[in-house]
Design a protein around this motif. Structure first.
Motif, PDB file in Angstrom:
ATOM      1  N   ALA A 147       0.681   4.721   1.270  1.00 47.32           N
ATOM      2  CA  ALA A 147      -0.700   4.609   1.763  1.00 47.32           C
ATOM      3  C   ALA A 147      -0.993   5.704   2.782  1.00 47.32           C
ATOM      4  CB  ALA A 147      -0.938   3.226   2.360  1.00 47.32           C
ATOM      5  N   ALA A 148      -0.014   6.019   3.635  1.00 44.54           N
ATOM      6  CA  ALA A 148      -0.195   7.093   4.618  1.00 44.54           C
ATOM      7  C   ALA A 148      -0.324   8.440   3.917  1.00 44.54           C
ATOM      8  CB  ALA A 148       0.975   7.106   5.596  1.00 44.54           C
ATOM      9  N   TRP A 149       0.471   8.651   2.852  1.00 45.73           N
ATOM     10  CA  TRP A 149       0.395   9.893   2.087  1.00 45.73           C
ATOM     11  C   TRP A 149      -0.994  10.077   1.465  1.00 45.73           C
ATOM     12  CZ3 TRP A 149      -0.071  10.888  -3.253  1.00 45.73           C
ATOM     13  CH2 TRP A 149       0.178  12.204  -3.617  1.00 45.73           C
ATOM     14  N   LEU A 150      -1.619   8.961   1.100  1.00 42.63           N
ATOM     15  CA  LEU A 150      -2.973   9.028   0.542  1.00 42.63           C
ATOM     16  C   LEU A 150      -4.043   9.200   1.621  1.00 42.63           C
ATOM     17  CD1 LEU A 150      -2.807   6.212  -2.154  1.00 42.63           C
ATOM     18  CD2 LEU A 150      -2.957   8.662  -2.553  1.00 42.63           C
TER      19      LEU A 150
ATOM     20  N   ALA B 282      -9.852  -0.842   3.952  1.00 37.84           N
ATOM     21  CA  ALA B 282      -8.689  -1.709   4.214  1.00 37.84           C
ATOM     22  C   ALA B 282      -8.119  -2.255   2.905  1.00 37.84           C
ATOM     23  CB  ALA B 282      -9.093  -2.855   5.141  1.00 37.84           C
ATOM     24  N   MET B 283      -9.005  -2.628   1.980  1.00 42.07           N
ATOM     25  CA  MET B 283      -8.568  -3.127   0.678  1.00 42.07           C
ATOM     26  C   MET B 283      -7.874  -2.018  -0.116  1.00 42.07           C
ATOM     27  SD  MET B 283     -11.979  -5.374  -0.100  1.00 42.07           S
ATOM     28  CE  MET B 283     -11.692  -5.627  -1.834  1.00 42.07           C
ATOM     29  N   ALA B 284      -8.378  -0.782  -0.009  1.00 41.08           N
ATOM     30  CA  ALA B 284      -7.749   0.352  -0.695  1.00 41.08           C
ATOM     31  C   ALA B 284      -6.344   0.590  -0.138  1.00 41.08           C
ATOM     32  CB  ALA B 284      -8.609   1.605  -0.546  1.00 41.08           C
ATOM     33  N   ASN B 285      -6.187   0.432   1.182  1.00 44.45           N
ATOM     34  CA  ASN B 285      -4.877   0.582   1.817  1.00 44.45           C
ATOM     35  C   ASN B 285      -3.906  -0.459   1.258  1.00 44.45           C
ATOM     36  OD1 ASN B 285      -2.651   0.387   3.593  1.00 44.45           O
ATOM     37  ND2 ASN B 285      -3.861   1.095   5.317  1.00 44.45           N
ATOM     38  N   LYS B 286      -4.351  -1.707   1.204  1.00 41.85           N
ATOM     39  CA  LYS B 286      -3.492  -2.777   0.684  1.00 41.85           C
ATOM     40  C   LYS B 286      -3.184  -2.545  -0.799  1.00 41.85           C
ATOM     41  CE  LYS B 286      -2.798  -7.679   0.457  1.00 41.85           C
ATOM     42  NZ  LYS B 286      -2.546  -8.703   1.406  1.00 41.85           N
TER      43      LYS B 286
END
Length: 197
Positions: free
Chosen positions: A103-106, A173-177
């Protein structure tokens, strides 16, 4: 066209309907030169729309044959384009230690602006792959409507975040999850099971 009093509602559907009617011969109240230009533009729009539909169907067929793409499509909000882009970019996902690193890479993790023992999280970093990040956020934005209509059919975490945050913040937030779910599905090589309780 607005200068001649022809105004279309926003949206692709209305533009396509207008283009189809124009090409099929519906007369326009425009000067001859303007009619020719509008007719040519309508033909181009219909041609491009047909091409997009053909490529979309082709991509959906490829997505069914590719195992990892099919696995990613078991995650709600991840369609064939998003799944194909992720598989083409990251492969098995094993280069990341965990879902949080993916998620951090994105670029989907918030910047940490904490100091003096007080935790403050800022905006997302937007450092990683912009294309995949945009696809994930768009996918979650479209899911928000479904979740608002029937919250009992979805993971309670999603309904909770929507009740506490504005829609745009909730979509990120949903995209992160979802990015973390994607990493888990890719590395475990198993489909996602929807949790509703």
């Amino acid at each position: 066209m607005a200068e001649f009093g022809i105004i279309l509602p926003q949206g692709v559907y209305h533009a396509l309907k207008f283009a189809k009617n124009s090409v099929d011969g519906e007369p326009l109240n425009l000067p001859q030169d303007a009619q020719e230009v509008v007719f040519d533009l309508c033909e181009q729009l219909l041609f491009l729309h047909a091409k997009i539909l053909r490529h979309t169907r082709h991509m959906a067929q490829i997505a069914k044959r590719e195992k990892r793409v099919a696995l990613l499509r078991t995650i709600p909000g991840v369609g064939p384009i998003t799944a194909s882009a992720i598989v083409a970019t990251v492969g098995s996902g094993k280069q990341f230690k965990n879902g949080r690193e993916f998620a951090a890479w994105l670029g989907l993790t918030p910047l940490n602006r904490s100091s003096g023992g007080k935790e403050r999280l800022g905006h997302i970093s937007k450092m990683g792959d912009q294309y995949i990040r945009r696809l994930l956020v768009l996918g979650m934005t479209s899911r928000i409507r479904s979740i608002k209509a029937e919250p009992e059919r979805f993971d309670p975490w999603f309904a909770d975040i929507l009740s506490r945050k504005p829609s745009r913040v909730a979509a990120v937030a949903m995209a992160n999850k979802t990015a973390r779910m994607i990493w888990a599905v890719l590395t475990r090589n198993a489909p996602y099971n929807v949790r509703t309780t």
